[in-house]
Motif scaffolding. Sequence first.
Motif, mmCIF file in Angstrom:
data_model
loop_
_atom_site.group_PDB
_atom_site.id
_atom_site.type_symbol
_atom_site.label_atom_id
_atom_site.label_comp_id
_atom_site.label_asym_id
_atom_site.label_seq_id
_atom_site.Cartn_x
_atom_site.Cartn_y
_atom_site.Cartn_z
ATOM 1 N N GLY A 38 52.612 40.014 17.737
ATOM 2 C CA GLY A 38 51.816 40.835 18.595
ATOM 3 C C GLY A 38 50.765 41.828 17.751
ATOM 4 N N ALA A 39 51.265 42.096 16.374
ATOM 5 C CA ALA A 39 50.459 42.900 15.612
ATOM 6 C C ALA A 39 50.710 42.554 13.973
ATOM 7 N N VAL A 40 49.661 42.802 13.251
ATOM 8 C CA VAL A 40 49.982 42.166 11.874
ATOM 9 C C VAL A 40 49.154 43.769 11.075
ATOM 10 N N LEU A 41 50.131 44.257 10.041
ATOM 11 C CA LEU A 41 49.857 45.422 9.255
ATOM 12 C C LEU A 41 49.579 44.999 7.871
ATOM 13 N N LEU A 42 48.234 45.134 7.604
ATOM 14 C CA LEU A 42 47.843 44.923 6.325
ATOM 15 C C LEU A 42 47.897 46.119 5.392
ATOM 16 N N ARG A 43 48.717 46.230 4.294
ATOM 17 C CA ARG A 43 49.208 47.192 3.536
ATOM 18 C C ARG A 43 48.917 47.216 1.924
ATOM 19 N N GLY A 44 48.471 48.161 1.699
ATOM 20 C CA GLY A 44 48.221 48.207 -0.105
ATOM 21 C C GLY A 44 46.883 47.901 -0.545
ATOM 22 N N PHE A 45 45.946 47.151 0.045
ATOM 23 C CA PHE A 45 44.738 46.927 0.075
ATOM 24 C C PHE A 45 43.909 48.010 -0.134
ATOM 25 N N GLY A 46 42.748 48.178 -0.990
ATOM 26 C CA GLY A 46 41.655 49.010 -0.984
ATOM 27 C C GLY A 46 40.524 48.451 -0.010
ATOM 28 N N ILE A 47 40.418 49.555 0.941
ATOM 29 C CA ILE A 47 39.564 49.086 2.113
ATOM 30 C C ILE A 47 38.067 49.330 1.825
ATOM 31 N N GLY A 48 37.653 50.439 1.108
ATOM 32 C CA GLY A 48 36.518 50.869 0.885
ATOM 33 C C GLY A 48 35.794 51.667 1.903
ATOM 34 N N GLY A 49 36.640 52.430 2.744
ATOM 35 C CA GLY A 49 35.859 53.221 3.608
ATOM 36 C C GLY A 49 35.364 52.733 4.905
ATOM 37 N N VAL A 50 34.419 53.291 5.811
ATOM 38 C CA VAL A 50 34.011 52.570 7.011
ATOM 39 C C VAL A 50 33.375 51.204 6.820
ATOM 40 N N ASP A 51 32.599 51.235 5.884
ATOM 41 C CA ASP A 51 31.952 49.856 5.678
ATOM 42 C C ASP A 51 32.852 48.657 5.352
ATOM 43 N N GLY A 52 33.670 49.139 4.687
ATOM 44 C CA GLY A 52 34.729 47.957 4.061
ATOM 45 C C GLY A 52 35.579 47.839 5.309
ATOM 46 N N PHE A 53 35.802 48.842 6.184
ATOM 47 C CA PHE A 53 36.946 48.475 7.403
ATOM 48 C C PHE A 53 35.993 47.557 8.421
ATOM 49 N N ALA A 54 34.732 47.739 8.371
ATOM 50 C CA ALA A 54 33.917 46.868 9.356
ATOM 51 C C ALA A 54 33.976 45.537 8.596
ATOM 52 N N GLU A 55 33.789 45.149 7.354
ATOM 53 C CA GLU A 55 34.014 43.949 6.557
ATOM 54 C C GLU A 55 35.234 43.383 7.091
ATOM 55 N N VAL A 56 36.345 43.899 7.265
ATOM 56 C CA VAL A 56 37.655 43.289 7.621
ATOM 57 C C VAL A 56 37.438 43.052 8.887
ATOM 58 N N VAL A 57 37.144 43.713 9.725
ATOM 59 C CA VAL A 57 36.751 43.288 11.207
ATOM 60 C C VAL A 57 35.745 41.975 11.199
ATOM 61 N N ARG A 58 34.677 41.852 10.506
ATOM 62 C CA ARG A 58 34.134 40.675 10.644
ATOM 63 C C ARG A 58 34.631 39.587 9.996
#
Length: 316
Positions: A38-58
């Motif tokens: 039902g859910a996956v937790l991705l942990r320990g990665f450098g996301i890079g702020g809101v732009d990086g988060f949007a790239e994760v979604v894409r």
Amino acid sequence: MTADTLAFVLEREAGSPGIVELIGKEAGHIRERLHAHGAVLLRGFGIGGVDGFAEVVRALSGEPLKYTERSSPRSTIKGNVYTSTDYPQDEEIFLHTENSYQSSWPRLLYFHCVQEPETLGATPLADIREIHRLIDPAVRAEFERRGWMVVRNFHDGFGVDWRQVFNTEDRAEVEANCRAKDLEFEWTADGGLRTRGVRRAVHLHPDTGEQVWFNHIALFHHTTLAAEVQEGLLELFSEEDLPSNTYYGDGGSIPAEVMDHLRACYRAASTRFDWRHDDVLVVDNMLAAHGREPFTGPRRIAVAMAEPYAPAGEPK
């Protein structure tokens, strides 16, 4: 996955690729874990702020969705990335599935921990397959027979305004939007708007075919609010004029003991984990409900939604 969490935890190992590269290689595996847990937790990665988060979604889902027909106040961070619900930090947000009061909804939800709270502040999860199993079969059958109705009242100067909800000031555009989404509507004497929508309480998951308890019956029912909030609202409004409320699909009131039972089933199925900075939680919106604990400290969670779904082919 541990016994006290619903999410499958995928933690970065030394020397492993960045999160976007990992998703590119492991997208199929992540989808399998989503269906199983039902859910996956991705942990320990450098996301890079809101732009990086949007790239994760894409990387996993394509372009994030715009938040429409909103039920709670959120602030736009950037593009289609939003704050989590702007709600007093000492109050709980009860478990729910996103936009399940609408005629269509996002399949996947993304949460990014920008800043951890000092205490509590988890995003609890509950398997809605398990909730469906826990609910008394007679209660389920009543909702399957009658459906459920959501009534929303948008009062000028109180709560979320209809202009925010529908992203327009044009009443004709609002009316067309309501018709397209199977909502009855009426403009009220105080310049506000009332909408009514009749929905199914139980749906079939489009990938697994499982029955899921996918609705806003509990969250939107006024008795789920804290007692002092209920009292305050009922001093201001009659029950039919409350900002939101739920009924059986024919307009009948839902008995108090039924609402107590439903809330107990959500809580019995609920699990939690503590946020860490840069965590990304991916939730299958048709397999897991989510909520929010009260918290202390400057908790900041960014949210995005993806993969729109309309259940047109689903059996009644």
